[in-house]
Design a protein around this motif. Sequence first.
Motif, PDB file in Angstrom:
ATOM      1  N   TYR A  44       1.052  -1.246  -0.018  1.00  0.00           N
ATOM      2  CA  TYR A  44      -0.314  -0.364  -0.245  1.00  0.00           C
ATOM      3  C   TYR A  44       0.870   0.899  -0.332  1.00  0.00           C
ATOM      4  O   TYR A  44       1.975   1.349   0.626  1.00  0.00           O
ATOM      5  CB  TYR A  44      -1.134   0.023   1.049  1.00  0.00           C
ATOM      6  N   TRP A 234       3.086  -1.120   4.432  1.00  0.00           N
ATOM      7  CA  TRP A 234       2.616   0.106   3.935  1.00  0.00           C
ATOM      8  C   TRP A 234       3.838   1.078   3.644  1.00  0.00           C
ATOM      9  O   TRP A 234       4.308   1.368   4.604  1.00  0.00           O
ATOM     10  CB  TRP A 234       2.364   0.808   5.340  1.00  0.00           C
ATOM     11  N   SER A 260      -5.224   2.085  -2.464  1.00  0.00           N
ATOM     12  CA  SER A 260      -4.703   2.302  -0.639  1.00  0.00           C
ATOM     13  C   SER A 260      -6.296   2.957  -0.522  1.00  0.00           C
ATOM     14  O   SER A 260      -6.540   3.110   0.424  1.00  0.00           O
ATOM     15  CB  SER A 260      -3.464   3.270  -0.870  1.00  0.00           C
TER      16      SER A 260
END
Length: 265
Positions: A44, A234, A260
């Motif tokens: 992400y 992330w 995302s």
Amino acid sequence: MALSRRRYVFASAAMLLTLGVNGCSYAASETDKAINKEGKTIVYVVGTIHSGHLDSTDYSLAILERAIRKANPDQIIAEIPPDRLAEAWRGFRKNGVVSEPRVRIFPEYRDVIFPLSKLMKFEIVPAAGWTQQLSDYRDKALNRISKDPARAAQWRAHQTAQAAYSRAVGARDDDPLYIHTTQYDALVKAAQNPYETYFEEDLGPGGWKTINAAHIRLINKALDRISGQEKTVWITFGSWHKYMILKDLMTRKDVILADSRSLFQ
């Protein structure tokens, strides 16, 4: 880059970065983990608004925290210089406060990610090419350029591009559903084009193209270390860096670029 909201001076079905119905959304399957049969890293890329999180209702620190919990990452690759992480941890472990200056300026780390690390099992990996010296050098160079009559046209083009961005984005500059779209990325790229074109050489290692390349090298180094392990990562940088990071990650065959936007819906 520590820039406040509204003040930035600055995808495979089709490689997983495709246009949605409105022509501007990242597309990735909700079942990425279920179809991940090759040990790929699910990534992400999340754009933050730094101090803007403090007064935003659409993209508050609480909303950011919920998104992290939803992603449940194994690693958070952060906009933190590698030589500053140990000091940030030292202060946080000692008294629960992030006091290291280059990390403390980012509320997403100071108030969310470091505290959340006590409740979740993710690792914080530093991947920012910034140093205080680079930042200071850049600021002085920009100040010099802005006052140079011989470069007035260049500075005017830069300001015009920034103003065009502000008009186009408007009140959506703190909307995470809008920030994580190809439309937003295109506006940022256009806004930074004069800055990159005219000032790159003046800013040296702190130039827009150069500093993003430094960030990306560190990001790729971190991803290389966990390649094939089916980790969830992330990546968080200021939202203006996002389009360059995504462009580079599209060339990797060991990652799945997840949506995302799904984290904020």
